[in-house]
Design a protein around this motif. Structure first.
Motif, PDB file in Angstrom:
ATOM      1  N   GLY A  80       1.054  -0.567  -0.003  1.00 26.18           N
ATOM      2  CA  GLY A  80       0.135  -0.128   0.135  1.00 26.18           C
ATOM      3  C   GLY A  80       0.904   1.192   0.012  1.00 26.18           C
ATOM      4  N   ALA A  81       1.770   1.189  -0.523  1.00 25.28           N
ATOM      5  CA  ALA A  81       2.932   2.129  -0.509  1.00 25.28           C
ATOM      6  C   ALA A  81       3.035   3.011  -1.759  1.00 25.28           C
ATOM      7  CB  ALA A  81       4.139   2.194  -0.209  1.00 25.28           C
ATOM      8  N   GLY A  82       1.608   2.506  -3.140  1.00 24.60           N
ATOM      9  CA  GLY A  82       1.421   3.619  -3.941  1.00 24.60           C
ATOM     10  C   GLY A  82       2.958   2.691  -4.517  1.00 24.60           C
ATOM     11  N   PRO A  83       3.783   4.255  -5.556  1.00 21.93           N
ATOM     12  CA  PRO A  83       5.056   3.505  -6.491  1.00 21.93           C
ATOM     13  C   PRO A  83       6.159   2.832  -5.738  1.00 21.93           C
ATOM     14  CG  PRO A  83       4.937   6.002  -5.872  1.00 21.93           C
ATOM     15  CD  PRO A  83       3.382   5.182  -5.533  1.00 21.93           C
ATOM     16  N   ARG A  84       6.004   2.660  -4.091  1.00 31.38           N
ATOM     17  CA  ARG A  84       7.310   2.268  -3.846  1.00 31.38           C
ATOM     18  C   ARG A  84       7.086   0.810  -2.846  1.00 31.38           C
ATOM     19  NH1 ARG A  84       7.724   4.724   1.604  1.00 31.38           N
ATOM     20  NH2 ARG A  84       5.503   5.406   1.855  1.00 31.38           N
ATOM     21  N   SER A  85       6.017   0.213  -3.258  1.00 28.67           N
ATOM     22  CA  SER A  85       5.169  -0.989  -2.842  1.00 28.67           C
ATOM     23  C   SER A  85       6.688  -1.961  -4.065  1.00 28.67           C
ATOM     24  CB  SER A  85       4.112  -0.975  -3.315  1.00 28.67           C
ATOM     25  OG  SER A  85       3.174  -0.333  -2.799  1.00 28.67           O
ATOM     26  N   GLY A  86       6.094  -3.729  -3.261  1.00 28.01           N
ATOM     27  CA  GLY A  86       7.349  -4.730  -3.722  1.00 28.01           C
ATOM     28  C   GLY A  86       7.622  -4.954  -2.284  1.00 28.01           C
ATOM     29  N   PHE A  87       9.559  -5.943  -2.419  1.00 27.35           N
ATOM     30  CA  PHE A  87      10.101  -6.568  -1.798  1.00 27.35           C
ATOM     31  C   PHE A  87      11.195  -5.692  -1.373  1.00 27.35           C
ATOM     32  CE2 PHE A  87       6.608  -9.702  -2.785  1.00 27.35           C
ATOM     33  CZ  PHE A  87       6.303 -10.440  -0.979  1.00 27.35           C
ATOM     34  N   GLN A  88      11.200  -5.219   0.156  1.00 28.92           N
ATOM     35  CA  GLN A  88      13.092  -4.527   0.438  1.00 28.92           C
ATOM     36  C   GLN A  88      13.763  -6.291   0.183  1.00 28.92           C
ATOM     37  OE1 GLN A  88      12.732  -1.378   2.932  1.00 28.92           O
ATOM     38  NE2 GLN A  88      11.449  -3.165   3.818  1.00 28.92           N
ATOM     39  N   ALA A  89      15.329  -5.786   0.318  1.00 30.93           N
ATOM     40  CA  ALA A  89      16.100  -6.992  -0.141  1.00 30.93           C
ATOM     41  C   ALA A  89      16.488  -7.206   2.013  1.00 30.93           C
ATOM     42  CB  ALA A  89      17.110  -6.222  -0.263  1.00 30.93           C
ATOM     43  N   SER A  90      15.894  -6.782   2.756  1.00 34.79           N
ATOM     44  CA  SER A  90      16.616  -7.094   3.528  1.00 34.79           C
ATOM     45  C   SER A  90      15.823  -6.164   4.938  1.00 34.79           C
ATOM     46  CB  SER A  90      17.896  -6.962   4.464  1.00 34.79           C
ATOM     47  OG  SER A  90      18.725  -5.539   4.572  1.00 34.79           O
ATOM     48  N   THR A  91      16.297  -6.425   6.293  1.00 31.15           N
ATOM     49  CA  THR A  91      15.549  -5.898   7.509  1.00 31.15           C
ATOM     50  C   THR A  91      16.211  -4.685   7.324  1.00 31.15           C
ATOM     51  OG1 THR A  91      16.747  -7.361   8.789  1.00 31.15           O
ATOM     52  CG2 THR A  91      14.289  -8.207   8.363  1.00 31.15           C
ATOM     53  N   THR A  92      16.664  -4.708   7.215  1.00 34.77           N
ATOM     54  CA  THR A  92      18.145  -3.095   7.348  1.00 34.77           C
ATOM     55  C   THR A  92      16.967  -2.423   7.662  1.00 34.77           C
ATOM     56  OG1 THR A  92      19.866  -4.486   5.693  1.00 34.77           O
ATOM     57  CG2 THR A  92      19.659  -1.873   6.478  1.00 34.77           C
ATOM     58  N   ILE A  93      15.960  -1.873   6.590  1.00 36.26           N
ATOM     59  CA  ILE A  93      15.140  -0.946   6.906  1.00 36.26           C
ATOM     60  C   ILE A  93      13.488  -0.818   7.936  1.00 36.26           C
ATOM     61  CG2 ILE A  93      13.657   1.730   6.163  1.00 36.26           C
ATOM     62  CD1 ILE A  93      16.005   2.090   3.704  1.00 36.26           C
ATOM     63  N   PRO A  94      13.556  -0.955   9.043  1.00 38.64           N
ATOM     64  CA  PRO A  94      11.924  -1.352  10.112  1.00 38.64           C
ATOM     65  C   PRO A  94      11.496  -0.220   9.711  1.00 38.64           C
ATOM     66  CG  PRO A  94      14.212   0.525  11.232  1.00 38.64           C
ATOM     67  CD  PRO A  94      14.216   0.359   9.605  1.00 38.64           C
ATOM     68  N   LYS A  95      10.582  -1.570   9.850  1.00 36.05           N
ATOM     69  CA  LYS A  95       8.471  -0.605   9.872  1.00 36.05           C
ATOM     70  C   LYS A  95       8.542   0.597  10.255  1.00 36.05           C
ATOM     71  CE  LYS A  95       6.676  -5.026   8.137  1.00 36.05           C
ATOM     72  NZ  LYS A  95       6.555  -4.875   6.981  1.00 36.05           N
ATOM     73  N   GLU A  96       9.065   0.392  11.516  1.00 34.71           N
ATOM     74  CA  GLU A  96       8.806   2.137  12.227  1.00 34.71           C
ATOM     75  C   GLU A  96       9.303   3.078  11.374  1.00 34.71           C
ATOM     76  OE1 GLU A  96       8.762  -1.496  14.621  1.00 34.71           O
ATOM     77  OE2 GLU A  96      10.296  -0.546  13.203  1.00 34.71           O
ATOM     78  N   VAL A  97      10.402   3.770  10.251  1.00 27.56           N
ATOM     79  CA  VAL A  97      10.738   4.487   9.696  1.00 27.56           C
ATOM     80  C   VAL A  97       9.668   3.623   7.889  1.00 27.56           C
ATOM     81  CG1 VAL A  97      12.508   5.137  10.666  1.00 27.56           C
ATOM     82  CG2 VAL A  97      12.844   2.646   9.160  1.00 27.56           C
ATOM     83  N   ALA A  98       8.932   3.397   7.824  1.00 31.40           N
ATOM     84  CA  ALA A  98       7.395   3.113   6.756  1.00 31.40           C
ATOM     85  C   ALA A  98       8.043   4.352   5.665  1.00 31.40           C
ATOM     86  CB  ALA A  98       6.751   3.302   7.147  1.00 31.40           C
ATOM     87  N   GLU A  99       8.301   5.750   5.817  1.00 35.02           N
ATOM     88  CA  GLU A  99       8.812   6.465   4.695  1.00 35.02           C
ATOM     89  C   GLU A  99       9.625   5.757   3.206  1.00 35.02           C
ATOM     90  OE1 GLU A  99      10.447   8.740   8.554  1.00 35.02           O
ATOM     91  OE2 GLU A  99       8.511   7.409   8.318  1.00 35.02           O
ATOM     92  N   TYR A 100      11.058   5.388   4.353  1.00 27.93           N
ATOM     93  CA  TYR A 100      12.437   4.927   3.645  1.00 27.93           C
ATOM     94  C   TYR A 100      11.627   3.269   3.403  1.00 27.93           C
ATOM     95  CZ  TYR A 100      13.999   8.991   6.079  1.00 27.93           C
ATOM     96  OH  TYR A 100      14.699  10.458   6.071  1.00 27.93           O
ATOM     97  N   GLN A 101      10.650   2.936   3.123  1.00 25.01           N
ATOM     98  CA  GLN A 101      11.391   1.257   3.462  1.00 25.01           C
ATOM     99  C   GLN A 101      10.351   1.422   1.159  1.00 25.01           C
ATOM    100  OE1 GLN A 101       8.276  -0.499   6.040  1.00 25.01           O
ATOM    101  NE2 GLN A 101      10.134  -1.618   6.233  1.00 25.01           N
TER     102      GLN A 101
END
Length: 345
Positions: A80-101
């Motif tokens: 549900g992040a629009g153009p940022r949707s998909g799978f990330q590479a790792s858990t390096t960026i946690p869900k608490e900082v959603a704007e950077y996911q």
């Protein structure tokens, strides 16, 4: 007195047990010399599980561990992040900082393939969201960028976009005519494909271009183009296969070039025995894994692609591979069953 018969050359055996242990280690704690790959851990997980699948050794992983891996992969999904949707590479960026996911096309592709290998039914995949993210990654010239928050744009990500579309059975995220035109514009003067228009022919980009055309159902190459491309691929063999003219043979191109020859139906024009011997010469039978070259350190990418090359050669003990999607035929059959279920819903 008759001359002595020449002793037959012995092809090294595949050190299956050690390669299985190598992949198992990758799924636990990676060695310190691979720390640079920790930010792309999903790719390593794909190499490990897909490698175990090709070795018919997924049963070496407990069902509990497989379920944990499935949950971990879904935890990397950006929904549900629009153009940022998909799978990330790792858990390096946690869900608490959603704007950077942000999803990454290569990781979305490898994440989906790994889920299929593990027997998941893709029911938790946010298909619409992924297609929206994929659509946002296509550039005006038809190529794809890896992620909308900044990344390279070339043939690799166009291929990943095609694989994702095939797996999700939804091509609405790709402007196929523009993507096809980008591929055709990337044919180099020598008949191979570069990463983009005007760039040097390369084994990896050639596979990505050819597989993408096949996945999109766009068999647009003329007979002359096919002949030049076939010649270029066949000329890459020097025992094993090289990625570019003047380079030494490298284990991974036994898949990139070998798969391209397979997709053309002309693999039999290459020397399978020389290729097989080269691949096996790069394995480490003591700790497991395959290296780029003989007598060098093994790594996850060359270990997996070395097995893919052996699979194309129908090596005993290695499962058949679906070359255009780079997954086992077993996993591909599972995908077809999922597609049938989706169509009946």
């Amino acid at each position: 007195m008759g001359s002595k018969s020449k002793a037959p050359s012995m092809t090294p055996k595949l050190a299956t047990k050690m390669h299985v242990k190598y992949f198992q280690r990758l799924l636990q704690i990676m060695p310190s010399d691979l720390v640079e790959f920790d930010s792309t851990r999903l790719m390593i997980v794909y190499f490990a599980f897909s490698g175990l699948d090709l070795l018919n050794s997924l049963n070496e992983i407990s069902e509990e561990a497989k379920l944990q891996a499935i949950d971990w992969i879904y935890g990397l999904q950006v929904q549900g992040a629009g153009p940022r949707s998909g799978f990330q590479a790792s858990t390096t960026i946690p869900k608490e900082v959603a704007e950077y996911q942000c999803g990454h096309l290569a990781m979305t592709y490898t994440g989906l393939v790994t889920l299929l290998i593990l027997g998941d039914d893709l029911s938790r995949v946010d298909r619409d969201s992924i297609i929206e993210g994929l659509r946002a990654c296509q550039n005006p010239n038809g190529s794809f960028t890896g992620m909308v928050m900044g990344c390279e744009s070339d043939m690799r990500f166009l291929y990943c976009a095609c694989c994702v579309s095939k797996i999700l059975n939804d091509w609405s995220g790709i402007d196929i005519p523009r993507a096809t035109n980008y591929i055709l514009q990337s044919i180099s003067f020598d008949g191979g494909f570069g990463q983009g228009p005007g760039l040097e022919s390369h084994g990896g980009s050639t596979f990505c271009a050819v597989a993408s055309l096949i996945l999109m159902g766009q068999r647009k190459l003329s007979s002359e183009q096919l002949a030049r491309l076939s010649r270029w691929c066949l000329m890459r063999q020097d025992g094993g296969f090289q990625g570019r003219p003047g380079k030494p043979p490298d284990t991974c191109y036994s898949f990139w070039i070998g798969a391209t020859l397979h997709l053309f139906g002309i693999r039999d024009f290459s020397d399978a025995e020389q290729n097989k011997a080269f691949i096996l010469s790069t394995q480490d039978s003591l700790i497991g894994g395959f290296a780029k070259f003989e007598n060098t350190r093994p790594d996850p990418l060359h270990t997996y692609l070395g097995l893919c090359g052996l699979s194309l050669l129908k090596f005993p003990g290695v499962r058949p591979i679906n070359p255009e999607l780079n997954m086992s035929e077993r996993a591909y059959e599972h995908l077809k069953q999922i597609h049938e279920k989706w169509q009946s819903e």
